[in-house]
Design an enzyme around this catalytic site. Structure first.
Site, PDB file in Angstrom:
ATOM      1  N   HIS A 193       2.725   3.612  -8.988  1.00  0.00           N
ATOM      2  CA  HIS A 193       2.408   2.222  -9.357  1.00  0.00           C
ATOM      3  C   HIS A 193       3.561   1.590 -10.142  1.00  0.00           C
ATOM      4  O   HIS A 193       3.867   0.409  -9.963  1.00  0.00           O
ATOM      5  CB  HIS A 193       1.113   2.158 -10.167  1.00  0.00           C
ATOM      6  CG  HIS A 193      -0.105   2.511  -9.357  1.00  0.00           C
ATOM      7  ND1 HIS A 193      -0.321   2.020  -8.089  1.00  0.00           N
ATOM      8  CD2 HIS A 193      -1.172   3.325  -9.620  1.00  0.00           C
ATOM      9  CE1 HIS A 193      -1.470   2.495  -7.609  1.00  0.00           C
ATOM     10  NE2 HIS A 193      -1.995   3.294  -8.521  1.00  0.00           N
ATOM     11  N   ASP A 250       0.826  -1.200   0.000  1.00  0.00           N
ATOM     12  CA  ASP A 250       0.000   0.000   0.000  1.00  0.00           C
ATOM     13  C   ASP A 250       0.864   1.256   0.000  1.00  0.00           C
ATOM     14  O   ASP A 250       2.008   1.234   0.445  1.00  0.00           O
ATOM     15  CB  ASP A 250      -0.893  -0.018   1.253  1.00  0.00           C
ATOM     16  CG  ASP A 250      -2.060   0.943   1.133  1.00  0.00           C
ATOM     17  OD1 ASP A 250      -2.360   1.398   0.012  1.00  0.00           O
ATOM     18  OD2 ASP A 250      -2.680   1.242   2.177  1.00  0.00           O
ATOM     19  N   LEU A 282      10.285 -21.152  -4.169  1.00  0.00           N
ATOM     20  CA  LEU A 282       9.501 -20.067  -3.570  1.00  0.00           C
ATOM     21  C   LEU A 282       8.095 -20.177  -4.147  1.00  0.00           C
ATOM     22  O   LEU A 282       7.931 -20.362  -5.350  1.00  0.00           O
ATOM     23  CB  LEU A 282      10.134 -18.709  -3.927  1.00  0.00           C
ATOM     24  CG  LEU A 282       9.396 -17.438  -3.493  1.00  0.00           C
ATOM     25  CD1 LEU A 282       9.308 -17.338  -1.976  1.00  0.00           C
ATOM     26  CD2 LEU A 282      10.092 -16.182  -4.043  1.00  0.00           C
TER      27      LEU A 282
HETATM   28  C1  IPE Z   1      -1.371   0.287  -3.437  1.00  0.00           C
HETATM   29  O1  IPE Z   1      -1.185   1.673  -3.446  1.00  0.00           O
HETATM   30  C2  IPE Z   1      -1.562  -0.284  -4.813  1.00  0.00           C
HETATM   31  C3  IPE Z   1      -2.944  -0.667  -5.130  1.00  0.00           C
HETATM   32  C4  IPE Z   1      -3.953  -0.707  -4.295  1.00  0.00           C
HETATM   33  C5  IPE Z   1      -3.217  -1.056  -6.501  1.00  0.00           C
HETATM   34  P1  IPE Z   1      -2.404   2.678  -3.446  1.00  0.00           P
HETATM   35  O2  IPE Z   1      -2.807   2.944  -4.842  1.00  0.00           O
HETATM   36  O3  IPE Z   1      -3.497   2.200  -2.549  1.00  0.00           O
HETATM   37  O4  IPE Z   1      -1.739   3.987  -2.839  1.00  0.00           O
HETATM   38  P2  IPE Z   1      -2.366   4.955  -1.752  1.00  0.00           P
HETATM   39  O5  IPE Z   1      -2.811   4.114  -0.606  1.00  0.00           O
HETATM   40  O6  IPE Z   1      -3.509   5.633  -2.431  1.00  0.00           O
HETATM   41  O7  IPE Z   1      -1.266   5.883  -1.410  1.00  0.00           O
HETATM   42  C1  IPE Z   2      -5.565  -2.606  -0.196  1.00  0.00           C
HETATM   43  O1  IPE Z   2      -5.127  -1.313  -0.413  1.00  0.00           O
HETATM   44  C2  IPE Z   2      -5.612  -3.367  -1.472  1.00  0.00           C
HETATM   45  C3  IPE Z   2      -4.330  -3.531  -2.127  1.00  0.00           C
HETATM   46  C4  IPE Z   2      -3.170  -3.218  -1.663  1.00  0.00           C
HETATM   47  C5  IPE Z   2      -4.422  -4.142  -3.415  1.00  0.00           C
HETATM   48  P1  IPE Z   2      -6.144  -0.123  -0.688  1.00  0.00           P
HETATM   49  O2  IPE Z   2      -5.356   1.119  -0.660  1.00  0.00           O
HETATM   50  O3  IPE Z   2      -6.951  -0.380  -1.872  1.00  0.00           O
HETATM   51  O4  IPE Z   2      -7.094  -0.250   0.605  1.00  0.00           O
HETATM   52  P2  IPE Z   2      -7.978   0.826   1.308  1.00  0.00           P
HETATM   53  O5  IPE Z   2      -8.900   1.369   0.257  1.00  0.00           O
HETATM   54  O6  IPE Z   2      -7.070   1.878   1.830  1.00  0.00           O
HETATM   55  O7  IPE Z   2      -8.679   0.097   2.408  1.00  0.00           O
HETATM   56 MG    MG Z   3      -3.981   2.479  -0.595  1.00  0.00          MG
END
Ligand code: IPE
Ligand code: IPE
Ligand code: MG
Length: 236
Positions: A29, A12, A123
């Site tokens: 990303h 995340d 793995l």
């Molecule tokens: C995690 O990073 C990747 C995915 C959920 C695809 P986020 O896109 O959730 O990044 P933040 O949490 O908005 O910073």
């Molecule tokens: C959780 O992250 C899902 C992934 C990392 C793929 P999100 O950023 O989507 O989760 P929320 O929305 O903060 O709960």
């Molecule tokens: Mg996120």
């Protein structure tokens, strides 16, 4: 140092990491995806046997069309590269989640990768894509109910193991350690059944910055925990 057998990660913070640098979310990303490549090498080097990462949730479809397009492009790219990474790390790749929601070419790439990497066992790398624990349990229970009504399964014979065997993670050990990067303290619908006794580690470090040193820190913390069940320390 005791290394956990199975590490689960909620990767995340890609968007916030990019924003802090004055860059678009898509840049986060791209970097997050690159980190997914090196973390597999680190896991292998540390002797971890199972790694399961949360890369796209059932809820993530609610993001903007633009962001979803970027993510799909990255998946396509990554799935192709992953063939090489699998070979290098002798890793077996398995996708968790309902892949029928993806474009046909992505589904085909997933099947090709799973088939090609099924020869490797050093793995075990699971990627949760269009995954949500409640969706997984719903799909699994639907199949289980069908097996009951069609006589393949007796309701009285259903055990916890039976339920596990209907989930996307069938056959995998439960995670010992769950890491969530970037400061949020929630599960976001990840492996709810499987993590009944998993140790949790939360860090403010964003996913694109979560490298080997951070992983080692998480494992050191894990080693300090006094695990009662299914873990490294049992009561005498
Ligand atoms: C995690 O990073 C990747 C995915 C959920 C695809 P986020 O896109 O959730 O990044 P933040 O949490 O908005 O910073
Ligand atoms: C959780 O992250 C899902 C992934 C990392 C793929 P999100 O950023 O989507 O989760 P929320 O929305 O903060 O709960
Ligand atoms: Mg996120």
């Amino acid at each position: 140092m005791n290394v956990p057998n199975h590490v689960a990660i909620i990767l995340d913070g890609n968007g916030r990491w990019a924003k802090a640098k004055g860059m678009p979310r898509s840049y986060g990303h791209v970097k997050g995806c690159a980190n997914l490549e090196t973390i597999c090498d680190d896991m292998k080097a540390l002797g971890i046997k199972y790694l399961t990462v949360y890369a796209f949730s059932t809820e993530n479809w609610k993001r903007s069309r633009e962001e979803i397009d970027v993510l799909m492009r990255l998946f396509r790219n990554y799935l192709k590269k992953c063939l090489k990474i699998a070979e290098k790390n002798r890793m077996k790749v398995r996708i968790l989640g309902d892949i029928s929601a993806f474009d046909a070419d992505i589904q085909q790439k997933i099947l090709d990768l799973e088939e090609y990497s099924s020869q490797f066992h050093e793995l075990h790398f699971q990627i949760a894509l269009n995954y949500g624990s409640r969706d997984e349990i719903t799909r699994g229970m639907r199949r289980m109910a069908k097996d009951c009504t069609e006589g393949r399964l007796q309701p009285d014979n259903i055990t916890e193991e039976t339920i596990s065997s209907y989930l996307d993670t069938a056959g995998l050990p439960d995670p010992d350690l769950m890491i969530r990067t970037s400061g949020e303290l929630r599960l976001s619908n990840y492996l709810l059944w499987q993590m009944a006794y998993t140790e949790f580690y939360f860090t403010d470090v964003a996913w694109p910055d979560f490298h080997r040193e951070e992983l080692i820190k998480a494992i050191e913390k894990y080693n300090e925990r006094d695990r009662r069940y299914g873990g490294i320390k049992e009561e005498a």
